[in-house]
Design an enzyme around this catalytic site. Structure first.
Site, PDB file in Angstrom:
ATOM      1  N   GLU A 184     102.171  66.944  72.406  1.00 42.67           N
ATOM      2  CA  GLU A 184     101.832  65.526  72.279  1.00 42.67           C
ATOM      3  C   GLU A 184     101.754  64.850  73.654  1.00 42.67           C
ATOM      4  O   GLU A 184     100.958  63.954  73.879  1.00 42.67           O
ATOM      5  CB  GLU A 184     102.895  64.751  71.511  1.00 42.67           C
ATOM      6  CG  GLU A 184     103.362  65.165  70.186  1.00 42.67           C
ATOM      7  CD  GLU A 184     104.232  66.385  70.066  1.00 42.67           C
ATOM      8  OE1 GLU A 184     103.959  67.421  70.712  1.00 42.67           O
ATOM      9  OE2 GLU A 184     105.191  66.338  69.288  1.00 42.67           O
ATOM     10  N   GLY A 234     108.362  76.941  74.025  1.00 42.06           N
ATOM     11  CA  GLY A 234     109.050  75.665  73.913  1.00 42.06           C
ATOM     12  C   GLY A 234     110.544  75.861  73.783  1.00 42.06           C
ATOM     13  O   GLY A 234     111.104  76.829  74.312  1.00 42.06           O
ATOM     14  N   THR A 238     113.122  74.552  68.255  1.00 42.41           N
ATOM     15  CA  THR A 238     111.809  74.538  67.614  1.00 42.41           C
ATOM     16  C   THR A 238     111.309  75.971  67.403  1.00 42.41           C
ATOM     17  O   THR A 238     110.671  76.260  66.392  1.00 42.41           O
ATOM     18  CB  THR A 238     110.811  73.699  68.443  1.00 42.41           C
ATOM     19  OG1 THR A 238     111.345  72.384  68.578  1.00 42.41           O
ATOM     20  CG2 THR A 238     109.459  73.618  67.780  1.00 42.41           C
ATOM     21  N   GLY A 239     111.624  76.853  68.332  1.00 37.70           N
ATOM     22  CA  GLY A 239     111.247  78.267  68.163  1.00 37.70           C
ATOM     23  C   GLY A 239     111.802  78.841  66.864  1.00 37.70           C
ATOM     24  O   GLY A 239     111.101  79.555  66.130  1.00 37.70           O
ATOM     25  N   CYS A 290     110.278  77.073  82.331  1.00 40.51           N
ATOM     26  CA  CYS A 290     111.161  77.925  81.514  1.00 40.51           C
ATOM     27  C   CYS A 290     111.840  78.965  82.387  1.00 40.51           C
ATOM     28  O   CYS A 290     112.997  79.295  82.187  1.00 40.51           O
ATOM     29  CB  CYS A 290     110.387  78.581  80.383  1.00 40.51           C
ATOM     30  SG  CYS A 290     108.922  79.432  80.945  1.00 40.51           S
ATOM     31  N   GLU A 386     120.247  74.712  79.345  1.00 44.16           N
ATOM     32  CA  GLU A 386     118.994  74.438  80.035  1.00 44.16           C
ATOM     33  C   GLU A 386     118.872  72.921  80.223  1.00 44.16           C
ATOM     34  O   GLU A 386     118.953  72.179  79.250  1.00 44.16           O
ATOM     35  CB  GLU A 386     117.818  74.949  79.204  1.00 44.16           C
ATOM     36  CG  GLU A 386     116.490  74.701  79.862  1.00 44.16           C
ATOM     37  CD  GLU A 386     115.329  75.335  79.100  1.00 44.16           C
ATOM     38  OE1 GLU A 386     114.644  76.177  79.681  1.00 44.16           O
ATOM     39  OE2 GLU A 386     115.127  74.979  77.927  1.00 44.16           O
TER      40      GLU A 386
HETATM   41  P1  NAI Z   1     109.539  71.565  71.595  1.00 43.18           P
HETATM   42  O1  NAI Z   1     109.912  73.002  71.567  1.00 43.18           O
HETATM   43  O2  NAI Z   1     109.936  70.751  70.412  1.00 43.18           O
HETATM   44  O3  NAI Z   1     107.944  71.431  71.775  1.00 43.18           O
HETATM   45  C1  NAI Z   1     107.087  72.467  72.199  1.00 43.18           C
HETATM   46  C2  NAI Z   1     105.827  72.486  71.325  1.00 43.18           C
HETATM   47  O4  NAI Z   1     106.218  72.743  69.975  1.00 43.18           O
HETATM   48  C3  NAI Z   1     105.040  71.176  71.295  1.00 43.18           C
HETATM   49  O5  NAI Z   1     103.658  71.450  71.211  1.00 43.18           O
HETATM   50  C4  NAI Z   1     105.493  70.551  69.995  1.00 43.18           C
HETATM   51  O6  NAI Z   1     104.543  69.656  69.451  1.00 43.18           O
HETATM   52  C5  NAI Z   1     105.627  71.772  69.113  1.00 43.18           C
HETATM   53  N1  NAI Z   1     106.477  71.629  67.923  1.00 43.18           N
HETATM   54  C6  NAI Z   1     107.573  70.841  67.770  1.00 43.18           C
HETATM   55  N2  NAI Z   1     108.083  70.995  66.537  1.00 43.18           N
HETATM   56  C7  NAI Z   1     107.308  71.901  65.889  1.00 43.18           C
HETATM   57  C8  NAI Z   1     107.329  72.485  64.594  1.00 43.18           C
HETATM   58  N3  NAI Z   1     108.255  72.159  63.688  1.00 43.18           N
HETATM   59  N4  NAI Z   1     106.387  73.389  64.279  1.00 43.18           N
HETATM   60  C9  NAI Z   1     105.440  73.739  65.168  1.00 43.18           C
HETATM   61  N5  NAI Z   1     105.357  73.221  66.404  1.00 43.18           N
HETATM   62  C10 NAI Z   1     106.283  72.308  66.767  1.00 43.18           C
HETATM   63  O7  NAI Z   1     110.125  70.983  72.925  1.00 43.18           O
HETATM   64  P2  NAI Z   1     110.285  69.456  73.436  1.00 43.18           P
HETATM   65  O8  NAI Z   1     110.908  68.621  72.376  1.00 43.18           O
HETATM   66  O9  NAI Z   1     108.998  69.006  73.974  1.00 43.18           O
HETATM   67  O10 NAI Z   1     111.317  69.654  74.636  1.00 43.18           O
HETATM   68  C11 NAI Z   1     112.701  69.820  74.363  1.00 43.18           C
HETATM   69  C12 NAI Z   1     113.308  70.850  75.273  1.00 43.18           C
HETATM   70  O11 NAI Z   1     112.687  72.099  75.066  1.00 43.18           O
HETATM   71  C13 NAI Z   1     113.136  70.603  76.767  1.00 43.18           C
HETATM   72  O12 NAI Z   1     114.102  69.729  77.252  1.00 43.18           O
HETATM   73  C14 NAI Z   1     113.287  71.984  77.325  1.00 43.18           C
HETATM   74  O13 NAI Z   1     114.652  72.289  77.472  1.00 43.18           O
HETATM   75  C15 NAI Z   1     112.686  72.861  76.253  1.00 43.18           C
HETATM   76  N6  NAI Z   1     111.304  73.271  76.575  1.00 43.18           N
HETATM   77  C16 NAI Z   1     111.099  74.531  77.040  1.00 43.18           C
HETATM   78  C17 NAI Z   1     109.831  74.938  77.412  1.00 43.18           C
HETATM   79  C18 NAI Z   1     109.561  76.301  77.935  1.00 43.18           C
HETATM   80  O14 NAI Z   1     108.693  76.459  78.764  1.00 43.18           O
HETATM   81  N7  NAI Z   1     110.232  77.318  77.452  1.00 43.18           N
HETATM   82  C19 NAI Z   1     108.667  74.024  77.338  1.00 43.18           C
HETATM   83  C20 NAI Z   1     108.991  72.731  76.768  1.00 43.18           C
HETATM   84  C21 NAI Z   1     110.270  72.385  76.430  1.00 43.18           C
END
Ligand code: NAI
Ligand code: MG
Length: 482
Positions: A184, A234, A238-239, A290, A386
């Site tokens: 988003e 992500g 959420t994973g 990450c 993290e």
């Molecule tokens: P998030 O994991 O919720 O979002 C990542 C993606 O997942 C976005 O496109 C979001 O729209 C999507 N998403 C969210 N809920 C979903 C669902 N139920 N089903 C399918 N897709 C869904 O992460 P967020 O809230 O943006 O960030 C929170 C924390 O996550 C950060 O503070 C960080 O610690 C971590 N993060 C880690 C990342 C990495 O590269 N491993 C990238 C982004 C965030």
């Protein structure tokens, strides 16, 4: 912001079956300029009908137009995508920097890496071949690599176009079709990519790009029974939700989750390299990486001198708008800056640099000062969680064995870095640490060609390199009795 870029030039409508679907009256989600907190664009939300249309179009294309494109032509198409990304690199980098807040030089690097993913996987599209299996004179047996099907790509906000390209390029090379859901907070470069794919001649339906909230548009996509594989990058929480959704219809998943990766500095290291490497590991993209090296584990005998220099360098970092190319840009959102501030406040650690909200003059966005924390307790949140912001946690180790033990002791296992001149110690560390990749004497060494992924809470599955293709094809064995 309009003076910096004409955002009206970006088509914000979802891209489904090769066409833009104009959604009058749809809900919208604003995407912000993180440096000022102002809205850049309002992006229409794809509802359940659009998600279903996107998956249906990807399913039709899979056995239809895309299956008819011979691998050599698929390869040429991917190469054209790479060329068109490079041609539009300046514009894409400007958009990426404004939409994510990252420094312009980093955005430029991201765009080049995105092009490189398409170029790299273009080279393999016509070389994905199976084996023959010797069963003796009475049989012929061989394997075929078949595309796994419709793939869903859930993209995070920290590396918007790069993460899209990292999954999309191998998926297309293997003959899959795709539905992409950008974050988003940063949907804009993926929406521009839709125009590039069309110009490159990628047939309608092969790639669909839809936007919306994760828990709505993203969830509907991952739950869809016609999605065969979900590539997710992500958060851990959420994973897990995405894995459950994929399990409901037995889809495979690639999980690229968080990290708390250590940078180990031993007393025999080249200290200039170790210092520069640690700074890059921890503060690239304001620490929102990450695979960030967000924990420095340093041998006691060299710690004092190293930490003095580290704190001085961090204290001198400039903070500003990404587009002005400061050392450190804003973090992505108000929510993220609050998360960073609260973990630092709870950490109980000693602050060696930073430790407050950042206030670059004239900017009201979401800044946090580049920060170095000296952890007092290996169980504290500063060590175990993290943070995903410009915060480096330092742990002091008595010796090499203690450094290895501290390095291992978190729930994550994405990356480990080590700086030492002792090859034996470097290789022992490489064996010891639970991690998907080890960097010796250069943090972030490697790139598009080197496999990447996690262990433990950092996830599973490998992206990048030839390993990155494996998620996208299934092996079919054909055996004939003669
Ligand atoms: P998030 O994991 O919720 O979002 C990542 C993606 O997942 C976005 O496109 C979001 O729209 C999507 N998403 C969210 N809920 C979903 C669902 N139920 N089903 C399918 N897709 C869904 O992460 P967020 O809230 O943006 O960030 C929170 C924390 O996550 C950060 O503070 C960080 O610690 C971590 N993060 C880690 C990342 C990495 O590269 N491993 C990238 C982004 C965030
Ligand atoms: Mg944004």
């Amino acid at each position: 912001m309009t003076q910096l870029f004409d955002f009206d030039s970006i088509n914000l409508s979802p891209f489904v079956d090769g066409k833009r679907i104009s959604l009058s009256g749809a809900d919208v989600i604003p995407t912000y300029d993180a440096a000022s907190g102002s809205v850049l664009c309002n992006v229409p939300v794809s509802d359940e009908n659009i998600v279903n249309d996107a998956v249906a179009s990807a399913k039709r294309a899979l056995k239809g137009p895309w299956a008819k494109v011979i691998p050599a032509e698929r390869s040429r198409m991917l190469m054209r995508v790479a060329q068109l990304i490079r041609k539009d690199a300046a514009r894409l980098a400007t958009i990426e920097s404004l939409d994510s807040g990252k420094p312009l030089r980093e955005a430029k690097g991201d765009i080049e890496t995105s092009a490189r993913y398409f170029e790299y996987y273009a080279g393999i599209a016509d070389k994905l071949q199976g084996d023959t299996i010797p069963l003796g004179p009475d049989f012929v047996s061989f394997t075929m690599h078949e595309p796994i099907g419709v793939t869903a790509h859930i993209i995070p906000w920290n590396f918007p176009l790069v993460t899209t390209a990292r999954g999309l390029a191998p998926a297309l090379a293997a003959g899959c079709t795709a539905v992409v859901k950008p974050a988003e907070q940063t949907p804009l470069t993926a929406l521009v990519l839709a125009d590039i794919l069309t110009e490159a001649g990628v047939p309608p339906g092969v790639v669909n790009i839809i936007c919306g909230p994760g828990n709505k548009t993203g969830a509907l996509l991952c739950e869809h029974p016609d999605v065969a594989h979900v590539t997710f990058t992500g958060s851990v929480a959420t994973g897990k939700t995405v894995m459950r959704a994929a399990a409901s219809h037995v889809a495979s998943v690639t999980m690229e989750l968080g990290g708390k990766s250590p940078v180990v500095v031993l007393a025999d290291a080249n200290m200039d390299d170790a210092l520069n490497g640690t700074l890059k590991a921890a503060f690239m993209n304001a620490g929102q990486v990450c695979s960030a090296g967000s924990r420095l584990v340093i041998e006691k005998s060299c710690a004092d001198a190293f930490l003095d220099k580290l704190a001085a360098r961090v204290g001198a970092f400039t903070l500003g708008r990404g587009i002005d190319d400061p050392d450190i840009g804003p973090v992505i959102s108000e929510q993220q800056v609050r998360k960073v501030a609260s973990i630092v406040a709870e950490s109980g650690a000693q602050t060696l640099a930073g430790g407050k909200l950042g206030k670059p003059s004239g900017l009201n966005g979401w800044f946090y000062e580049p920060t170095v924390l000296l952890a007092k307790d290996a169980r504290s949140v500063a060590v175990q969680e993290e943070i995903f912001g410009p915060v480096l946690t330092v742990q002091i180790a008595d010796d090499f064995d203690h450094a290895c033990a501290l390095a291992e002791d978190t729930p994550y296992g994405l990356v480990g870095g080590i700086y030492t001149r002792d090859v034996s110690k470097a290789l022992k560390f490489s064996r010891h640490l639970s991690a998907g990749q080890i960097f010796i004497n250069q943090y972030f060494a490697g790139g598009v060609e080197t496999p990447f992924g996690g262990t433990k809470n950092s996830g599973f599955g490998r992206e990048k390199g030839l390993e990155g293709l494996k998620a996208y094809y299934a092996v079919k064995t054909v055996t004939a009795r003669l």
